[in-house]
Design a protein around this motif. Sequence first.
Motif, mmCIF file in Angstrom:
data_model
loop_
_atom_site.group_PDB
_atom_site.id
_atom_site.type_symbol
_atom_site.label_atom_id
_atom_site.label_comp_id
_atom_site.label_asym_id
_atom_site.label_seq_id
_atom_site.Cartn_x
_atom_site.Cartn_y
_atom_site.Cartn_z
ATOM 1 N N ILE A 105 0.862 -1.178 0.000
ATOM 2 C CA ILE A 105 0.000 0.000 0.000
ATOM 3 C C ILE A 105 0.903 1.234 0.000
ATOM 4 C CG2 ILE A 105 -1.715 1.279 1.359
ATOM 5 C CD1 ILE A 105 -2.866 -1.433 2.198
ATOM 6 N N PRO A 106 0.637 2.227 -0.868
ATOM 7 C CA PRO A 106 1.584 3.338 -1.063
ATOM 8 C C PRO A 106 1.906 4.177 0.174
ATOM 9 C CG PRO A 106 -0.141 3.392 -2.750
ATOM 10 C CD PRO A 106 -0.498 2.302 -1.794
ATOM 11 N N THR A 107 0.918 4.378 1.071
ATOM 12 C CA THR A 107 1.184 5.249 2.220
ATOM 13 C C THR A 107 0.723 4.584 3.516
ATOM 14 O OG1 THR A 107 -0.946 6.417 2.009
ATOM 15 C CG2 THR A 107 0.948 7.360 0.829
ATOM 16 N N TYR A 108 1.400 4.951 4.600
ATOM 17 C CA TYR A 108 1.160 4.383 5.923
ATOM 18 C C TYR A 108 0.976 5.563 6.861
ATOM 19 C CZ TYR A 108 1.809 0.784 9.495
ATOM 20 O OH TYR A 108 1.624 -0.098 10.522
ATOM 21 N N TRP A 109 -0.208 5.697 7.446
ATOM 22 C CA TRP A 109 -0.600 6.869 8.225
ATOM 23 C C TRP A 109 -0.616 6.548 9.706
ATOM 24 C CZ3 TRP A 109 -4.231 10.733 5.682
ATOM 25 C CH2 TRP A 109 -4.181 10.618 4.272
ATOM 26 N N ILE A 110 -0.018 7.413 10.517
ATOM 27 C CA ILE A 110 -0.047 7.247 11.974
ATOM 28 C C ILE A 110 -0.481 8.572 12.601
ATOM 29 C CG2 ILE A 110 1.239 6.668 14.065
ATOM 30 C CD1 ILE A 110 3.216 5.125 12.271
ATOM 31 N N LEU A 111 -1.558 8.502 13.398
ATOM 32 C CA LEU A 111 -2.063 9.668 14.118
ATOM 33 C C LEU A 111 -1.775 9.451 15.596
ATOM 34 C CD1 LEU A 111 -3.718 12.324 14.088
ATOM 35 C CD2 LEU A 111 -5.764 10.916 14.375
ATOM 36 N N SER A 112 -0.971 10.340 16.176
ATOM 37 C CA SER A 112 -0.560 10.203 17.578
ATOM 38 C C SER A 112 -1.388 11.093 18.491
ATOM 39 C CB SER A 112 0.915 10.585 17.723
ATOM 40 O OG SER A 112 1.251 10.719 19.094
ATOM 41 N N PHE A 113 -1.786 10.511 19.626
ATOM 42 C CA PHE A 113 -2.454 11.267 20.687
ATOM 43 C C PHE A 113 -1.558 11.347 21.918
ATOM 44 C CE2 PHE A 113 -6.003 10.022 18.032
ATOM 45 C CZ PHE A 113 -6.668 11.231 17.910
ATOM 46 N N GLN A 114 -0.247 11.324 21.680
ATOM 47 C CA GLN A 114 0.700 11.451 22.789
ATOM 48 C C GLN A 114 0.421 12.753 23.548
ATOM 49 O OE1 GLN A 114 4.842 11.515 21.632
ATOM 50 N NE2 GLN A 114 5.386 10.266 23.398
ATOM 51 N N GLN A 115 0.107 13.815 22.803
ATOM 52 C CA GLN A 115 -0.372 15.066 23.401
ATOM 53 C C GLN A 115 -1.830 15.195 22.961
ATOM 54 O OE1 GLN A 115 2.157 18.478 22.620
ATOM 55 N NE2 GLN A 115 3.899 17.123 22.354
ATOM 56 N N LEU A 116 -2.733 14.832 23.849
ATOM 57 C CA LEU A 116 -4.148 14.706 23.500
ATOM 58 C C LEU A 116 -4.733 15.961 22.860
ATOM 59 C CD1 LEU A 116 -6.377 12.623 23.566
ATOM 60 C CD2 LEU A 116 -7.025 13.472 25.823
ATOM 61 N N GLN A 117 -4.324 17.141 23.328
ATOM 62 C CA GLN A 117 -4.870 18.392 22.784
ATOM 63 C C GLN A 117 -4.270 18.744 21.421
ATOM 64 O OE1 GLN A 117 -7.497 19.646 24.334
ATOM 65 N NE2 GLN A 117 -7.157 17.995 25.792
ATOM 66 N N HIS A 118 -3.173 18.082 21.052
ATOM 67 C CA HIS A 118 -2.490 18.384 19.787
ATOM 68 C C HIS A 118 -2.164 17.098 19.043
ATOM 69 C CE1 HIS A 118 -2.109 22.529 21.112
ATOM 70 N NE2 HIS A 118 -1.686 22.060 22.269
ATOM 71 N N PRO A 119 -3.199 16.438 18.466
ATOM 72 C CA PRO A 119 -2.928 15.208 17.719
ATOM 73 C C PRO A 119 -1.948 15.489 16.581
ATOM 74 C CG PRO A 119 -5.283 15.764 17.679
ATOM 75 C CD PRO A 119 -4.587 16.845 18.416
ATOM 76 N N GLU A 120 -1.078 14.536 16.313
ATOM 77 C CA GLU A 120 -0.062 14.727 15.265
ATOM 78 C C GLU A 120 -0.142 13.600 14.256
ATOM 79 O OE1 GLU A 120 4.758 15.187 14.656
ATOM 80 O OE2 GLU A 120 3.973 15.004 16.688
ATOM 81 N N LEU A 121 -0.365 13.966 12.997
ATOM 82 C CA LEU A 121 -0.451 13.000 11.905
ATOM 83 C C LEU A 121 0.865 12.984 11.136
ATOM 84 C CD1 LEU A 121 -2.224 11.094 10.109
ATOM 85 C CD2 LEU A 121 -2.791 13.124 8.756
#
Length: 143
Positions: A105-121
């Motif tokens: 699959i061409p892309t692999y997406w990870i969304l982090s909630f390490q900082q709940l108020q500032h999710p990072e994709l």
Amino acid sequence: MVNVYITEELYKGLISYSLQRLPEEACGFILGGQAHGKDEELQVSTFIPLRNIASNPRNRFEISPAELLPYLMDSKNPVIGLFHSHPTAPPVPSEQDLQTLWHSIPTYWILSFQQLQHPELQLYQIKKAPQTSYHKLAFVIGQ
């Protein structure tokens, strides 16, 4: 370098769905295609949430083969990304992520909630030859 174009609505949808799944990892497919016929650009059209059936869903994800097969067989709406969230870890591929069988699959997406108020994709391409490696991809929200 591949550029990926995401609508604001889809980006917010990823965050919203993943927040609902906490403290477990959310997962799903990203559908889309080449943007305006350009090889190095992908235009995202849809996010398909899929159930996480892993025995330990707080630390990993697994998708039921019966649930994912119809999407993999649909050539009109190709799967261009595999999405999952990291409830407490940074948006970097884990050891389990790098063991994935999803490298076609061409892309692999990870969304982090390490900082709940500032999710990072973060988006990656994972390559399986001869050593597994990954690199970040550029993405644009709201085009």
